[in-house]
Design a protein around this motif. Structure first.
Motif, PDB file in Angstrom:
ATOM      1  N   LEU A   1       0.839  -1.197   0.000  1.00 33.29           N
ATOM      2  CA  LEU A   1       0.000   0.000   0.000  1.00 33.29           C
ATOM      3  C   LEU A   1       0.875   1.249   0.000  1.00 33.29           C
ATOM      4  O   LEU A   1       1.930   1.285   0.631  1.00 33.29           O
ATOM      5  N   GLY A   2       0.425   2.259  -0.711  1.00 37.48           N
ATOM      6  CA  GLY A   2       1.159   3.513  -0.786  1.00 37.48           C
ATOM      7  C   GLY A   2       0.287   4.600  -1.367  1.00 37.48           C
ATOM      8  O   GLY A   2      -0.933   4.620  -1.164  1.00 37.48           O
ATOM      9  N   VAL A   3       0.901   5.491  -2.137  1.00 37.59           N
ATOM     10  CA  VAL A   3       0.231   6.662  -2.678  1.00 37.59           C
ATOM     11  C   VAL A   3       0.273   6.635  -4.198  1.00 37.59           C
ATOM     12  O   VAL A   3       1.283   6.260  -4.797  1.00 37.59           O
ATOM     13  N   CYS A   4      -0.845   6.983  -4.803  1.00 37.52           N
ATOM     14  CA  CYS A   4      -0.868   7.326  -6.227  1.00 37.52           C
ATOM     15  C   CYS A   4      -0.803   8.841  -6.297  1.00 37.52           C
ATOM     16  O   CYS A   4      -1.730   9.529  -5.858  1.00 37.52           O
ATOM     17  N   LEU A   5       0.292   9.363  -6.798  1.00 38.03           N
ATOM     18  CA  LEU A   5       0.500  10.809  -6.836  1.00 38.03           C
ATOM     19  C   LEU A   5      -0.040  11.354  -8.151  1.00 38.03           C
ATOM     20  O   LEU A   5       0.451  11.002  -9.223  1.00 38.03           O
ATOM     21  N   ASP A   6      -1.052  12.199  -8.060  1.00 41.02           N
ATOM     22  CA  ASP A   6      -1.607  12.865  -9.235  1.00 41.02           C
ATOM     23  C   ASP A   6      -1.021  14.263  -9.295  1.00 41.02           C
ATOM     24  O   ASP A   6      -1.237  15.082  -8.397  1.00 41.02           O
TER      25      ASP A   6
ATOM     26  N   VAL B   1       3.380   4.534  -5.462  1.00 42.27           N
ATOM     27  CA  VAL B   1       3.047   3.331  -6.218  1.00 42.27           C
ATOM     28  C   VAL B   1       2.876   3.649  -7.697  1.00 42.27           C
ATOM     29  O   VAL B   1       3.207   2.838  -8.566  1.00 42.27           O
ATOM     30  N   LYS B   2       2.402   4.862  -7.961  1.00 38.08           N
ATOM     31  CA  LYS B   2       2.051   5.223  -9.340  1.00 38.08           C
ATOM     32  C   LYS B   2       1.993   6.736  -9.445  1.00 38.08           C
ATOM     33  O   LYS B   2       1.586   7.413  -8.489  1.00 38.08           O
TER      34      LYS B   2
END
Length: 411
Positions: free
Chosen positions: A208-213, A239-240
């Protein structure tokens, strides 16, 4: 497309299919033929990444009908496409006439969100190329900020522990690792990287982590370097990356800027709008709760940080909900990466470049999945006449930034 970082990491670049309207499997397969393959051909590459958005009904069918899942995988391969990431943020109905806050439902206090996300991970595990190190699934940042009472927050936190356990089971069953990234977004329970640390710290960093937009990061006036250091220090992996640009009005009092903004104030999607009195200091913007408390008490912000003020949609800002004399406005409107908007508006493409540099310009790659996510082509004031050509131009823009950072085209 694939690139090789100097540390040996394979970095995957693709685009998100939520730009296309499809709520059933036949529609998804048609997208591959009508859009994704032509994008690949325009780029002149043998292999193109596509981050699939699969509505709930499609995911449910794929999980109960292995033959249909095999058909999707075969169709991807036949068209020179590969999938290492899914966008599981929208649940269904993403191209209804009006979406707005419905995109945040079901939230992470609802069992349906956990079930859908794990089903997406199972589907992705089956679609991953044999030589892909792992897959990624992006999801919403827990919920829209209201209502979010303590009991729902507690329920969501327990769901995240079950999510990590479910991903571990999928890896044990399939031999494929899939990670889930929570995507901070303005107006949500987690709208900044500081809030991501507060809400997500202590989760299993292997899964689990962060999807940075990058659009969302810009709208909140977060400085990329400080934001990424904050996540790294908290043990939250990126993560993405969703490679995206926001719209900026440098002078929101300018009549020409306001006229151009009015043309972006469309009824389908939510366009959260923010302004900041102090930009570019590297500080942490205040949370929604802190801003509300400060406004109610009349306190000044004494911390030397960007004082971010915002409203939930662009029409509210234009109707007087935001001041026009404290700094630029930034709007949650995913603008094409390669193109300038109507003058005098501009995009935050420069900040996206800084995000890419922070993630991939160092000796070690900090992210290996990049997804161009411009889902707003259908609501632009001027409709595209060549959508595959536009998407290909965005990917070429991203490709050039990656190779400019020293990554090698890994055909």
């Amino acid at each position: 497309m694939r690139f090789r970082h100097s540390d040996g990491t394979t970095v995957h670049l693709g685009y998100c299919s939520n730009v296309h309207q499809a709520e059933d499997l036949d529609g998804v397969l048609a997208q591959l033929a009508d859009h994704a393959e032509p994008v690949r051909e325009r780029l002149g590459v043998d292999r193109l990444g596509i981050g699939l958005w699969l509505a709930r009904g499609v995911v449910a069918r794929l999980t109960r009908e292995p033959g249909e899942l095999g058909r999707l995988k075969s169709e991807l391969a036949a068209r020179g496409l590969e999938t290492v990431t899914l966008n599981a943020f929208p649940y269904a109905g993403f191209h209804r006439d009006v979406v707005k806050k419905d995109v945040y439902l079901p939230d992470w206090a609802d069992e349906a969100r956990l079930s859908h996300t794990l089903d997406c991970a199972r589907v992705l595990a089956a679609l991953l190329p044999d030589d892909a190190e792992r897959g990624s699934v992006s999801t919403l940042p827990l919920a829209w900020r209201t209502p979010w009472p303590p009991d729902r927050s507690d329920t969501a936190r327990r769901a995240l522990d079950r999510l990590a356990a479910g991903l571990a089971t999928i890896e044990s069953d399939t031999g494929r690792r899939v990670r889930v990234g929570f995507e901070p977004e303005p107006g949500c329970v987690v709208e900044t990287t500081a809030q991501a640390v507060r809400e997500l710290r202590g989760l299993d960093p292997e899964r689990l982590g962060v999807c940075l937009d990058a659009c969302h990061l810009a709208v909140q006036f977060e400085e990329p370097g400080a934001a990424l250091r904050r996540l790294a220090e908290a043990g939250l992996p990126v993560v993405k990356l969703q490679a995206s640009c926001a719209i900026e009005a440098a002078d929101p009092s300018d009549p020409a800027a306001r006229a151009a903004l009015h043309r972006l104030a469309e009824p389908r999607f939510l366009h959260q709008t923010r302004t900041a009195a102090i930009a570019g200091t590297g500080g942490e913007p205040r949370t929604s709760e802190e801003r509300t408390a400060a406004e109610e008490s009349g306190r000044e912000d004494q911390r030397g940080e960007p004082e971010v003020r915002g409203v939930d949609d662009l029409p509210h800002a234009l109707d007087g909900g935001l001041p026009t004399d404290t700094g630029p406005w930034r709007v949650h409107f995913h603008a094409p990466l390669h193109a300038d908007p109507e003058p005098p508006l501009r995009t935050t493409a420069e900040q996206l470049g800084h995000v890419l540099t922070e993630l991939l310009g160092a000796p070690a790659a900090a992210c290996d999945h990049i997804e161009v996510e411009t889902y707003t082509w259908s609501v632009l004031p001027e409709q595209p006449t060549d959508l595959p050509g536009g998407i290909a131009a965005e990917l070429a823009w991203a490709r050039d930034r990656l190779t400019g950072l020293g990554l090698k085209d890994d055909r």
